[in-house]
Write a protein that holds these residues in place. Structure first.
Motif, PDB file in Angstrom:
ATOM      1  N   GLU A 197       0.824  -1.209   0.000  1.00  0.00           N
ATOM      2  CA  GLU A 197       0.000   0.000   0.000  1.00  0.00           C
ATOM      3  C   GLU A 197       0.862   1.265   0.000  1.00  0.00           C
ATOM      4  N   LEU A 198       2.071   1.171   0.531  1.00  0.00           N
ATOM      5  CA  LEU A 198       3.017   2.277   0.519  1.00  0.00           C
ATOM      6  C   LEU A 198       4.287   1.842  -0.207  1.00  0.00           C
ATOM      7  N   ASP A 199       4.967   2.794  -0.827  1.00  0.00           N
ATOM      8  CA  ASP A 199       6.270   2.537  -1.440  1.00  0.00           C
ATOM      9  C   ASP A 199       7.409   2.921  -0.501  1.00  0.00           C
ATOM     10  N   LEU A 200       7.182   3.956   0.303  1.00  0.00           N
ATOM     11  CA  LEU A 200       8.222   4.533   1.144  1.00  0.00           C
ATOM     12  C   LEU A 200       7.563   5.059   2.412  1.00  0.00           C
ATOM     13  N   ALA A 201       8.288   4.988   3.540  1.00  0.00           N
ATOM     14  CA  ALA A 201       7.700   5.497   4.785  1.00  0.00           C
ATOM     15  C   ALA A 201       8.793   5.959   5.729  1.00  0.00           C
ATOM     16  N   PHE A 202       8.471   6.980   6.502  1.00  0.00           N
ATOM     17  CA  PHE A 202       9.307   7.396   7.621  1.00  0.00           C
ATOM     18  C   PHE A 202       8.945   6.504   8.814  1.00  0.00           C
ATOM     19  N   VAL A 203       9.936   5.830   9.350  1.00  0.00           N
ATOM     20  CA  VAL A 203       9.702   4.898  10.451  1.00  0.00           C
ATOM     21  C   VAL A 203      10.784   5.119  11.506  1.00  0.00           C
ATOM     22  N   ARG A 204      10.755   4.302  12.541  1.00  0.00           N
ATOM     23  CA  ARG A 204      11.813   4.323  13.544  1.00  0.00           C
ATOM     24  C   ARG A 204      12.411   2.930  13.650  1.00  0.00           C
ATOM     25  N   LEU A 205      13.692   2.893  13.958  1.00  0.00           N
ATOM     26  CA  LEU A 205      14.397   1.623  14.090  1.00  0.00           C
ATOM     27  C   LEU A 205      14.291   1.111  15.525  1.00  0.00           C
ATOM     28  N   PRO A 206      14.466  -0.192  15.720  1.00  0.00           N
ATOM     29  CA  PRO A 206      14.842  -1.202  14.723  1.00  0.00           C
ATOM     30  C   PRO A 206      13.644  -1.696  13.911  1.00  0.00           C
ATOM     31  N   ILE A 207      13.957  -2.327  12.769  1.00  0.00           N
ATOM     32  CA  ILE A 207      12.943  -2.926  11.907  1.00  0.00           C
ATOM     33  C   ILE A 207      13.174  -4.434  11.902  1.00  0.00           C
ATOM     34  N   ALA A 208      12.130  -5.178  12.221  1.00  0.00           N
ATOM     35  CA  ALA A 208      12.272  -6.637  12.356  1.00  0.00           C
ATOM     36  C   ALA A 208      11.788  -7.388  11.122  1.00  0.00           C
ATOM     37  N   HIS A 209      11.697  -6.718   9.983  1.00  0.00           N
ATOM     38  CA  HIS A 209      11.183  -7.353   8.762  1.00  0.00           C
ATOM     39  C   HIS A 209      12.305  -7.453   7.736  1.00  0.00           C
ATOM     40  N   PRO A 210      12.784  -8.651   7.442  1.00  0.00           N
ATOM     41  CA  PRO A 210      13.893  -8.791   6.481  1.00  0.00           C
ATOM     42  C   PRO A 210      13.505  -8.389   5.059  1.00  0.00           C
ATOM     43  N   GLU A 211      12.198  -8.283   4.783  1.00  0.00           N
ATOM     44  CA  GLU A 211      11.777  -7.891   3.433  1.00  0.00           C
ATOM     45  C   GLU A 211      11.997  -6.410   3.162  1.00  0.00           C
ATOM     46  N   LEU A 212      12.286  -5.649   4.219  1.00  0.00           N
ATOM     47  CA  LEU A 212      12.391  -4.204   4.075  1.00  0.00           C
ATOM     48  C   LEU A 212      13.841  -3.743   4.133  1.00  0.00           C
ATOM     49  N   SER A 213      14.157  -2.789   3.282  1.00  0.00           N
ATOM     50  CA  SER A 213      15.431  -2.072   3.351  1.00  0.00           C
ATOM     51  C   SER A 213      15.176  -0.729   4.014  1.00  0.00           C
ATOM     52  N   HIS A 214      16.248  -0.116   4.528  1.00  0.00           N
ATOM     53  CA  HIS A 214      16.052   1.170   5.193  1.00  0.00           C
ATOM     54  C   HIS A 214      17.335   1.984   5.189  1.00  0.00           C
ATOM     55  N   ARG A 215      17.157   3.274   5.434  1.00  0.00           N
ATOM     56  CA  ARG A 215      18.263   4.200   5.647  1.00  0.00           C
ATOM     57  C   ARG A 215      17.968   5.034   6.878  1.00  0.00           C
ATOM     58  N   ALA A 216      18.893   5.052   7.829  1.00  0.00           N
ATOM     59  CA  ALA A 216      18.749   5.951   8.977  1.00  0.00           C
ATOM     60  C   ALA A 216      18.940   7.387   8.499  1.00  0.00           C
ATOM     61  N   VAL A 217      18.082   8.297   8.979  1.00  0.00           N
ATOM     62  CA  VAL A 217      18.155   9.692   8.521  1.00  0.00           C
ATOM     63  C   VAL A 217      18.264  10.696   9.666  1.00  0.00           C
ATOM     64  N   GLU A 218      17.986  10.274  10.904  1.00  0.00           N
ATOM     65  CA  GLU A 218      18.087  11.219  12.014  1.00  0.00           C
ATOM     66  C   GLU A 218      18.126  10.474  13.343  1.00  0.00           C
ATOM     67  N   VAL A 219      18.932  11.007  14.275  1.00  0.00           N
ATOM     68  CA  VAL A 219      18.972  10.497  15.642  1.00  0.00           C
ATOM     69  C   VAL A 219      18.308  11.536  16.539  1.00  0.00           C
ATOM     70  N   GLU A 220      17.345  11.097  17.356  1.00  0.00           N
ATOM     71  CA  GLU A 220      16.576  12.008  18.193  1.00  0.00           C
ATOM     72  C   GLU A 220      16.714  11.615  19.662  1.00  0.00           C
ATOM     73  N   GLU A 221      17.023  12.579  20.491  1.00  0.00           N
ATOM     74  CA  GLU A 221      17.181  12.327  21.928  1.00  0.00           C
ATOM     75  C   GLU A 221      15.812  12.291  22.595  1.00  0.00           C
ATOM     76  N   LEU A 222      15.636  11.321  23.496  1.00  0.00           N
ATOM     77  CA  LEU A 222      14.428  11.252  24.306  1.00  0.00           C
ATOM     78  C   LEU A 222      14.555  12.225  25.470  1.00  0.00           C
ATOM     79  N   VAL A 223      13.553  13.077  25.659  1.00  0.00           N
ATOM     80  CA  VAL A 223      13.567  14.064  26.732  1.00  0.00           C
ATOM     81  C   VAL A 223      12.218  14.059  27.431  1.00  0.00           C
TER      82      VAL A 223
END
Length: 314
Positions: A141-167
């Protein structure tokens, strides 16, 4: 009707000479004559008046010339669009996003795609939180999505784009607002504002996990549909919440943000994800553009060593 027959008709109609038309089409004259006869037979119309010296259009031929030109032009446009789609220069990429962080990154990606490939359209689907986004990527249903790591699906490729601090976000007049840093256990008796647990938000799930690790279950008194509303409610004094450094600029009045001590993870990683076997050339172009528009963070240079497994580029 064969487009090559129409092309032959237009060439003869414009040249009014079979020899010149044949040379223009890079073919011999007898096959050209056969094409014209075949087209006339198919249409049941005589298109040319022929003599040993001249070739002229009949009334039917004159009336058909403009429609034939338009048909050939449209066929050429169709071929160009098909070639563009095949090369990835034209197409659409269905993109899911949710939360203030992806809403900040998305315009950066969209602007870069428009500049590099103006005929690729990003079809945007908002409020697609991580777990829902992953399912929609897997289902196609989607081609591309903004997600958060980790990803537990071997069918998916990904690129990390930002590190965010928890506050921790607190009302500006909260009893702990003057502290430089907080321990999560100090919030055990506080009211919390949260995203709904059924939205598939990684942030909400992480907040619950961190509170449990600190020895308490957060007392959630208000639920909100998005991070902006959560922070507005905190600023209004409705409670506290765990949020991300990237969303802090969304709400700056009546609220303070404080780092949290001794939590793991202390950061979340935003990523772009897509199905590895997605054959879309347009998707490949967008992923390529993202490498410049949203480069993978240098985790080592940032001194961050408690990130979730699977942060690299796949």
């Amino acid at each position: 009707m064969d487009l090559r027959d129409l092309e032959a008709f237009v060439a003869v109609a414009e040249e009014l000479h079979f020899g010149r038309a044949a040379a223009r089409l890079h073919m011999a004259q007898p096959p050209l004559s056969n094409r014209i006869r075949r087209l006339e037979h198919e249409l049941r119309l005589q298109l040319f008046e022929r003599s040993t010296r001249t070739v002229t259009l009949t009334d039917a031929g004159r009336r058909l010339l403009d429609p034939a030109r338009r048909t050939l032009n449209q066929a050429a446009v169709t071929a160009e669009v098909a070639a563009s789609i095949l090369s990835g220069e034209e197409g659409r990429v269905r993109t899911g996003f949710a939360g203030a962080s992806s809403q900040r990154l998305l315009p950066m990606l969209a602007t870069a795609v428009r500049r590099a490939h103006p005929r690729i359209g990003l079809v945007l689907k908002s409020q697609t939180y991580v777990y829902a986004a992953l399912e929609e990527l897997l289902s196609g249903e989607l081609d591309l999505a903004f997600v958060r790591l980790p990803i537990a699906h071997p069918e998916l490729s990904h690129r990390a784009v930002e590190v965010e601090e928890l506050v921790c976000a607190l009302p500006a007049d909260h009893r702990l607002a003057d502290r430089e840093r907080l321990r999560l256990s100090e919030l055990a008796q506080e009211d919390f504002v949260s995203l709904a647990p059924d939205q598939g938000s990684m942030l909400q799930a992480t907040m619950m996990s961190l509170c449990h690790a600190a020895g308490f279950r957060p007392r959630i008194t208000l639920l909100a549909p998005d991070s902006s509303t959560v922070l507005a409610l905190v600023a209004a004094g409705a409670g506290v919440t765990i949020t991300l450094s990237s969303v802090c600029p969304v709400q700056s009045v009546g609220i303070v943000y404080r780092p949290l001590e001794s939590i793991h993870p202390s950061h979340l990683v935003s990523a772009l994800a897509w199905r590895t076997d997605n054959p879309s050339p347009a998707l490949a172009r967008v992923v390529e553009v993202s490498q410049t528009a949203l480069p993978t963070p240098d985790f080592a240079a940032s001194g961050i060593n408690d990130l979730p497994i699977g942060i690299g580029q796949v």
